[in-house]
Design a protein around this motif. Structure first.
Motif, PDB file in Angstrom:
ATOM      1  N   ARG A  65      27.019  58.376  41.005  1.00 18.09           N
ATOM      2  CA  ARG A  65      28.464  58.570  41.067  1.00 18.09           C
ATOM      3  C   ARG A  65      29.065  57.541  42.005  1.00 18.09           C
ATOM      4  O   ARG A  65      28.357  56.911  42.793  1.00 18.09           O
ATOM      5  N   LEU A  66      30.381  57.372  41.937  1.00 21.05           N
ATOM      6  CA  LEU A  66      31.120  56.551  42.888  1.00 21.05           C
ATOM      7  C   LEU A  66      31.959  57.456  43.761  1.00 21.05           C
ATOM      8  O   LEU A  66      32.612  58.381  43.274  1.00 21.05           O
ATOM      9  N   VAL A  67      31.962  57.152  45.052  1.00 22.64           N
ATOM     10  CA  VAL A  67      32.690  57.962  46.027  1.00 22.64           C
ATOM     11  C   VAL A  67      33.562  57.046  46.865  1.00 22.64           C
ATOM     12  O   VAL A  67      33.118  55.980  47.303  1.00 22.64           O
ATOM     13  N   CYS A  68      34.805  57.452  47.088  1.00 17.69           N
ATOM     14  CA  CYS A  68      35.701  56.746  48.001  1.00 17.69           C
ATOM     15  C   CYS A  68      35.691  57.491  49.330  1.00 17.69           C
ATOM     16  O   CYS A  68      35.889  58.712  49.369  1.00 17.69           O
ATOM     17  N   LEU A  86      37.203  53.822  41.354  1.00 23.53           N
ATOM     18  CA  LEU A  86      37.114  52.418  41.757  1.00 23.53           C
ATOM     19  C   LEU A  86      38.497  51.789  41.857  1.00 23.53           C
ATOM     20  O   LEU A  86      38.812  51.093  42.833  1.00 23.53           O
ATOM     21  N   GLU A  87      39.336  52.035  40.863  1.00 21.14           N
ATOM     22  CA  GLU A  87      40.669  51.431  40.870  1.00 21.14           C
ATOM     23  C   GLU A  87      41.509  51.953  42.025  1.00 21.14           C
ATOM     24  O   GLU A  87      42.179  51.183  42.722  1.00 21.14           O
ATOM     25  N   SER A  88      41.499  53.262  42.251  1.00 16.93           N
ATOM     26  CA  SER A  88      42.345  53.824  43.303  1.00 16.93           C
ATOM     27  C   SER A  88      41.832  53.481  44.692  1.00 16.93           C
ATOM     28  O   SER A  88      42.615  53.321  45.629  1.00 16.93           O
ATOM     29  N   CYS A  89      40.527  53.347  44.821  1.00 14.76           N
ATOM     30  CA  CYS A  89      39.934  53.098  46.141  1.00 14.76           C
ATOM     31  C   CYS A  89      39.872  51.615  46.488  1.00 14.76           C
ATOM     32  O   CYS A  89      40.131  51.233  47.629  1.00 14.76           O
ATOM     33  N   ALA A  90      39.548  50.774  45.477  1.00 12.09           N
ATOM     34  CA  ALA A  90      39.166  49.398  45.788  1.00 12.09           C
ATOM     35  C   ALA A  90      40.026  48.312  45.177  1.00 12.09           C
ATOM     36  O   ALA A  90      40.009  47.174  45.662  1.00 12.09           O
ATOM     37  N   GLN A  91      40.776  48.611  44.121  1.00 11.85           N
ATOM     38  CA  GLN A  91      41.501  47.540  43.450  1.00 11.85           C
ATOM     39  C   GLN A  91      42.521  46.894  44.385  1.00 11.85           C
ATOM     40  O   GLN A  91      43.302  47.570  45.040  1.00 11.85           O
ATOM     41  N   ARG A 143      35.596  50.368  31.532  1.00 12.39           N
ATOM     42  CA  ARG A 143      34.431  51.138  31.147  1.00 12.39           C
ATOM     43  C   ARG A 143      34.053  50.817  29.706  1.00 12.39           C
ATOM     44  O   ARG A 143      34.911  50.638  28.862  1.00 12.39           O
ATOM     45  N   HIS A 144      32.752  50.752  29.438  1.00 13.57           N
ATOM     46  CA  HIS A 144      32.255  50.685  28.065  1.00 13.57           C
ATOM     47  C   HIS A 144      31.133  51.699  27.954  1.00 13.57           C
ATOM     48  O   HIS A 144      30.061  51.525  28.553  1.00 13.57           O
ATOM     49  N   GLY A 145      31.374  52.773  27.207  1.00 11.67           N
ATOM     50  CA  GLY A 145      30.374  53.820  27.123  1.00 11.67           C
ATOM     51  C   GLY A 145      30.100  54.401  28.499  1.00 11.67           C
ATOM     52  O   GLY A 145      31.009  54.849  29.194  1.00 11.67           O
ATOM     53  N   LYS A 146      28.838  54.354  28.901  1.00 11.46           N
ATOM     54  CA  LYS A 146      28.443  54.878  30.207  1.00 11.46           C
ATOM     55  C   LYS A 146      28.381  53.788  31.281  1.00 11.46           C
ATOM     56  O   LYS A 146      27.943  54.048  32.410  1.00 11.46           O
ATOM     57  N   TRP A 147      28.801  52.568  30.942  1.00  6.67           N
ATOM     58  CA  TRP A 147      28.790  51.451  31.880  1.00  6.67           C
ATOM     59  C   TRP A 147      30.164  51.251  32.490  1.00  6.67           C
ATOM     60  O   TRP A 147      31.179  51.451  31.834  1.00  6.67           O
ATOM     61  N   LEU A 148      30.168  50.809  33.740  1.00  2.00           N
ATOM     62  CA  LEU A 148      31.410  50.479  34.431  1.00  2.00           C
ATOM     63  C   LEU A 148      31.336  49.038  34.908  1.00  2.00           C
ATOM     64  O   LEU A 148      30.329  48.621  35.502  1.00  2.00           O
ATOM     65  N   LEU A 149      32.378  48.258  34.624  1.00  2.00           N
ATOM     66  CA  LEU A 149      32.446  46.856  35.031  1.00  2.00           C
ATOM     67  C   LEU A 149      33.509  46.720  36.104  1.00  2.00           C
ATOM     68  O   LEU A 149      34.666  47.086  35.897  1.00  2.00           O
ATOM     69  N   ARG A 178      35.389  38.604  48.589  1.00  2.00           N
ATOM     70  CA  ARG A 178      36.027  38.702  47.277  1.00  2.00           C
ATOM     71  C   ARG A 178      36.925  39.939  47.224  1.00  2.00           C
ATOM     72  O   ARG A 178      36.753  40.889  47.972  1.00  2.00           O
ATOM     73  N   ARG A 179      37.842  39.921  46.271  1.00  2.00           N
ATOM     74  CA  ARG A 179      38.769  41.038  46.087  1.00  2.00           C
ATOM     75  C   ARG A 179      38.472  41.725  44.747  1.00  2.00           C
ATOM     76  O   ARG A 179      38.338  41.056  43.726  1.00  2.00           O
ATOM     77  N   PHE A 180      38.370  43.052  44.769  1.00  2.00           N
ATOM     78  CA  PHE A 180      38.240  43.784  43.513  1.00  2.00           C
ATOM     79  C   PHE A 180      39.565  43.697  42.761  1.00  2.00           C
ATOM     80  O   PHE A 180      40.615  44.053  43.291  1.00  2.00           O
ATOM     81  N   THR A 181      39.501  43.221  41.529  1.00  2.00           N
ATOM     82  CA  THR A 181      40.728  42.986  40.768  1.00  2.00           C
ATOM     83  C   THR A 181      40.931  43.963  39.618  1.00  2.00           C
ATOM     84  O   THR A 181      42.011  44.001  39.019  1.00  2.00           O
ATOM     85  N   GLY A 182      39.941  44.754  39.289  1.00  2.00           N
ATOM     86  CA  GLY A 182      40.107  45.705  38.203  1.00  2.00           C
ATOM     87  C   GLY A 182      38.779  46.262  37.750  1.00  2.00           C
ATOM     88  O   GLY A 182      37.710  45.826  38.191  1.00  2.00           O
ATOM     89  N   ALA A 183      38.851  47.256  36.876  1.00  2.00           N
ATOM     90  CA  ALA A 183      37.641  47.902  36.374  1.00  2.00           C
ATOM     91  C   ALA A 183      37.862  48.317  34.931  1.00  2.00           C
ATOM     92  O   ALA A 183      38.974  48.649  34.523  1.00  2.00           O
TER      93      ALA A 183
END
Length: 262
Positions: free
Chosen positions: A79-82, A14-19, A56-62, A49-54
């Protein structure tokens, strides 16, 4: 099933693709993965909107946008795919965020057991995650020991209970218990302090190695590398591995390295 190391990889994707990139369009190909929000509301909240960061908490991604937050859980097959915007949509791409720069961030999931949530602010996200225990990679030893000593259930069940400790799944729990030489059916609250400390140490070491690998690696020196063998043997002592079910989960252990009375 994605566990903590896999979700850490998704955070990096997420960070490399969208931040820093603006969401130009949100396409929902299957609204069955949306929880508490419609496809229309998701588009209205995120487009522009702009993705500003991500984080993780356990198995959750914010995923943060400076306003609403997107919470993602990957269930068993997510999964997440770029991808480039021109690439064909996969049959299991459920939600696609088209970003500036010609990139797409795709939530891909075959079985659709979890999905995406939209939270208006950090407080709402915190309420959604309030029943989660501390993150397994971040928890300190005292908090870990306190959580175990207060539980009467089997230690394998306690380790995989996300309200006790967030992030460990079936593979990691079996691996950590094998490394710590503890039988998975021992009562968590009955473990003496040396066992709890040894368990914590091996959990930390195993998680660090798995995060570097991006998964729970099926290495020859790991229990994980042999659990699916036709006649699995312990990579440490060569003893035939045992298999049973605890709380509905397939559990693998070595009867010599992890005796029931250990």
């Amino acid at each position: 099933m994605p566990e903590l190391p896999d979700v850490e990889v998704f955070r990096e994707v997420l960070e490399s693709c969208a931040q820093g990139r603006v969401v130009r369009r949100v396409d929902v190909y299957d609204a069955g993965v949306l929880h508490g929000v419609s496809a229309r509301r998701l588009r209205e909240a995120l487009e522009g909107r702009r993705f500003t960061g991500a984080e993780r908490h356990g198995k959750w991604l914010l995923a943060r946008t400076g306003g609403p937050l997107v919470l993602l859980h990957f269930g068993m097959t997510g999964r997440l795919v770029c991808a480039d915007a021109g690439e064909a949509i996969d049959a299991h791409d459920r939600v696609v965020f088209t970003l500036t720069g010609g990139r797409q961030l795709r939530y891909r999931d075959q079985r659709k057991l979890q999905g995406l949530w939209l939270c208006h602010d950090a407080a709402e996200a915190a309420r959604l995650l309030e029943r989660q225990g501390p993150d397994a990679l971040a928890v300190d030893r005292d908090a870990f020991e306190a959580a175990l000593s207060s539980r009467r259930g089997k230690v394998k069940t306690v380790l995989t209970d996300q309200t006790v400790l967030a992030g460990l799944g079936n593979l990691l729990a079996d691996e950590v218990l094998w490394r710590a030489r503890l039988h998975p059916a021992l009562r968590a609250g009955d473990l003496p302090q040396p066992d709890r400390r040894r368990l914590y140490t091996h959990m930390r070491r195993t998680l660090r190695s798995a995060v570097i690998a991006g998964c729970v690696p099926p290495r020859d020196a790991w229990l994980t590398g042999h659990r699916d063998d036709p006649d699995p043997a312990c990579p440490r002592c060569g003893t035939h591995l045992r298999r049973t079910r605890l709380s509905g989960r397939t559990t693998i252990w070595c009867p010599r390295c992890q005796p029931a009375g250990s």
